[in-house]
Design a protein around this motif. Structure first.
Motif, short mmCIF file in Angstrom:
data_model
loop_
_atom_site.label_atom_id
_atom_site.label_comp_id
_atom_site.label_asym_id
_atom_site.label_seq_id
_atom_site.Cartn_x
_atom_site.Cartn_y
_atom_site.Cartn_z
N ALA A 1 37.00 33.70 51.79
CA ALA A 1 37.09 32.61 50.81
C ALA A 1 36.33 32.86 49.51
N ALA A 2 35.49 33.87 49.45
CA ALA A 2 34.69 34.13 48.25
C ALA A 2 35.60 34.40 47.04
N ASP A 3 35.29 33.76 45.92
CA ASP A 3 36.09 33.90 44.71
C ASP A 3 36.17 35.33 44.19
N PHE A 4 35.13 36.13 44.43
CA PHE A 4 35.14 37.48 43.86
C PHE A 4 36.08 38.43 44.61
N VAL A 5 36.62 38.04 45.75
CA VAL A 5 37.62 38.85 46.46
C VAL A 5 38.89 38.04 46.74
N ARG A 6 39.13 37.02 45.92
CA ARG A 6 40.29 36.17 46.14
C ARG A 6 40.82 35.68 44.80
N ALA A 7 42.12 35.84 44.58
CA ALA A 7 42.76 35.34 43.36
C ALA A 7 44.19 34.95 43.69
N GLY A 8 44.61 33.78 43.22
CA GLY A 8 45.99 33.35 43.39
C GLY A 8 46.31 32.79 44.76
N ILE A 9 45.29 32.54 45.57
CA ILE A 9 45.49 32.01 46.93
C ILE A 9 44.34 31.07 47.25
N ARG B 1 48.73 42.06 44.14
CA ARG B 1 49.88 41.91 43.23
C ARG B 1 49.35 41.67 41.83
N GLY B 2 49.86 42.40 40.89
CA GLY B 2 49.52 42.19 39.49
C GLY B 2 48.04 42.38 39.19
N ALA B 3 47.68 41.97 38.01
CA ALA B 3 46.29 42.06 37.55
C ALA B 3 46.12 41.04 36.43
N PRO B 4 44.87 40.65 36.19
CA PRO B 4 44.64 39.72 35.08
C PRO B 4 45.01 40.38 33.76
N GLY B 5 45.25 39.56 32.77
CA GLY B 5 45.54 40.09 31.44
C GLY B 5 44.36 40.87 30.90
N SER B 6 44.62 41.71 29.96
CA SER B 6 43.60 42.52 29.31
C SER B 6 42.59 41.61 28.61
N GLY C 1 42.56 38.31 25.72
CA GLY C 1 42.03 37.03 26.15
C GLY C 1 42.32 36.71 27.61
N GLY C 2 42.77 37.69 28.37
CA GLY C 2 43.14 37.45 29.76
C GLY C 2 41.94 37.39 30.70
N THR C 3 42.05 36.55 31.71
CA THR C 3 41.07 36.48 32.78
C THR C 3 41.81 36.27 34.09
N ALA C 4 41.14 36.52 35.20
CA ALA C 4 41.76 36.31 36.51
C ALA C 4 42.23 34.88 36.67
N ALA C 5 41.45 33.94 36.17
CA ALA C 5 41.80 32.53 36.31
C ALA C 5 43.04 32.17 35.51
N GLN C 6 43.31 32.89 34.41
CA GLN C 6 44.44 32.57 33.56
C GLN C 6 45.72 33.27 33.98
N SER C 7 45.65 34.26 34.84
CA SER C 7 46.80 35.07 35.16
C SER C 7 47.47 34.61 36.45
N ALA D 1 43.93 39.06 48.07
CA ALA D 1 43.34 38.36 49.22
C ALA D 1 42.97 39.37 50.30
N VAL D 2 41.89 39.08 50.99
CA VAL D 2 41.45 39.87 52.14
C VAL D 2 41.40 38.93 53.33
N PHE D 3 42.04 39.33 54.41
CA PHE D 3 42.04 38.55 55.64
C PHE D 3 41.41 39.37 56.76
N ASP D 4 40.58 38.73 57.56
CA ASP D 4 39.96 39.34 58.73
C ASP D 4 40.67 38.75 59.95
N LEU D 5 41.46 39.57 60.64
CA LEU D 5 42.32 39.09 61.72
C LEU D 5 41.83 39.55 63.09
N ALA D 6 42.00 38.68 64.07
CA ALA D 6 41.68 39.01 65.47
C ALA D 6 42.94 38.80 66.30
#
Length: 171
Positions: free
Chosen positions: A35-43, A137-142, A146-152, A158-163
């Motif tokens: 769930a950490a924002d630094f390893v999660r975008a768009g989900i 998938r994809g990447a934030p704008g340059s 003016g691109g940022t992860a939040a704007q793209s 996403a990283v999932f830890d599965l059992a």
């Protein structure tokens, strides 16, 4: 000469790992997104993933991916045939991974941004018996644009830890 041959065979046996225990049959691997924002975008931070895998078919029909937010629903993992003949097939990162596999899956719910709906899926078979799944998938704008992860809307990570869990995916 016999000793050299014996050492070579021993090395081959160690480097070839039996991955059959990861095949799910009628079961699944399931777990939450990191769930950490630094390893999660768009989900969202509460999304779970469900993976089925058949290690006898890693190169031709390895399994499927579903997520609890319905972005993926039984989405087939599509092998990239050329990877199996490229150094990417030996991709190694971090410790505790027996094998890393690279596939593509198509989102069941379109992203709607005009950049396609395919996502790279990195499946890591872990020494612990679990599985990690990374979706890219994809990447934030340059930054110069003016691109940022939040704007793209194209940036999806996403990283999932599965059992392992009994029974099929429920979503």
């Amino acid at each position: 000469m016999k000793r050299c041959l014996g050492l070579c065979l021993a090395f081959l046996c160690v480097s070839c790992r039996d991955l059959s225990s990861f095949s799910t049959g009628g079961d699944r691997y399931e777990g939450a997104v990191v769930a950490a924002d630094f390893v999660r975008a768009g989900i969202g931070p509460a999304v779970n993933a469900c993976l089925t895998i058949d290690t006898d078919h890693l190169q031709d029909g390895p399994g499927s991916l579903s997520t609890s937010d319905a972005r993926f629903h039984g989405a087939p993992l599509r092998p990239i045939p050329q990877i199996w003949h490229d150094p990417l097939s030996t991709l190694s990162f971090g410790e505790g991974r027996l094998r890393n596999l690279l596939y593509v899956a198509t989102a069941s719910v379109p992203f709607g941004d005009g950049n396609g709906d395919d996502v790279f899926v990195v499946v890591s078979l872990m020494q612990s018996g679990g599985v990690e799944v990374r979706l890219l998938r994809g990447a934030p704008g340059s930054p110069t644009d003016g691109g940022t992860a939040a704007q793209s809307t194209s940036n999806f990570f996403a990283v999932f830890d599965l059992a392992r869990a009994p029974g099929p995916c429920s979503y």
